[in-house]
Design an enzyme around this catalytic site. Sequence first.
Site, short mmCIF file in Angstrom:
data_model
loop_
_atom_site.label_atom_id
_atom_site.label_comp_id
_atom_site.label_asym_id
_atom_site.label_seq_id
_atom_site.Cartn_x
_atom_site.Cartn_y
_atom_site.Cartn_z
N ASN A 177 -5.49 -3.15 -2.44
CA ASN A 177 -4.13 -3.22 -1.89
C ASN A 177 -4.17 -3.82 -0.49
O ASN A 177 -5.09 -3.56 0.30
CB ASN A 177 -3.44 -1.85 -1.90
N GLU A 188 -1.61 -4.35 2.69
CA GLU A 188 -0.31 -3.93 3.25
C GLU A 188 0.18 -4.91 4.31
O GLU A 188 -0.51 -5.86 4.70
CB GLU A 188 -0.43 -2.51 3.81
N CYS A 234 -0.06 -4.54 -4.32
CA CYS A 234 -0.91 -3.50 -4.90
C CYS A 234 -2.21 -4.11 -5.44
O CYS A 234 -2.28 -5.29 -5.79
CB CYS A 234 -0.19 -2.81 -6.03
N GLU A 264 -3.88 -3.66 -8.29
CA GLU A 264 -3.93 -4.15 -9.68
C GLU A 264 -3.20 -5.47 -9.84
O GLU A 264 -3.58 -6.32 -10.64
CB GLU A 264 -3.42 -3.10 -10.68
N CYS A 273 2.15 1.92 -10.01
CA CYS A 273 3.55 2.06 -9.59
C CYS A 273 4.46 1.29 -10.56
O CYS A 273 4.00 0.50 -11.39
CB CYS A 273 3.73 1.55 -8.17
N CYS A 299 4.15 -2.54 -10.58
CA CYS A 299 2.92 -3.00 -11.25
C CYS A 299 3.03 -2.85 -12.76
O CYS A 299 2.54 -3.70 -13.51
CB CYS A 299 1.72 -2.22 -10.73
#
Length: 132
Positions: free
Chosen positions: A43, A45, A54, A56, A89, A92
């Site tokens: 990830n 940010e 993210c 993935e 999430c 994703c």
Amino acid sequence: MEKYRDILERAFSAMDNAYAPYSNYHVGACVKTKDGKYFIGANVENASYGLTNCAERNAIFQVYSQGYRKEDVEAIAIVSSGKTLATPCGACRQVLVELLNRDTPIVLSNREREMVTNIEELLPMSFTSDDL
Ligand code: THU
């Protein structure tokens, strides 16, 4: 689970690359393609929080960027540093329902717990290109 040890350990290594100064929550991912290649993601940010990517998504976007498509993907591991066994999430899941096969193994781990699922289980009755 031993058959997924290769992608799990690579995902944990990728987790060390997480750039997460705001949440301090580190996530790593690793996709294995059927020709035996590995693609990692962490990830990343941003001070403008909504621009965070993210782990993935970073991993699967690398796969597609190299020209692979869903039928080429063997499995994906997604791991985190949290106390719970976190699942992808919502954003994703929507990306993964388009970029993975319904039954592609999605392997989750936080070291304490591990499980294998797939996007059909994580995002049933999804909106996809079939609906357009
Ligand atoms: N995060 C992921 O990388 N993957 C997920 O599926 C859940 C959330 C990241 C985004 C953000 O950097 C941090 O975890 C906290 O939400």
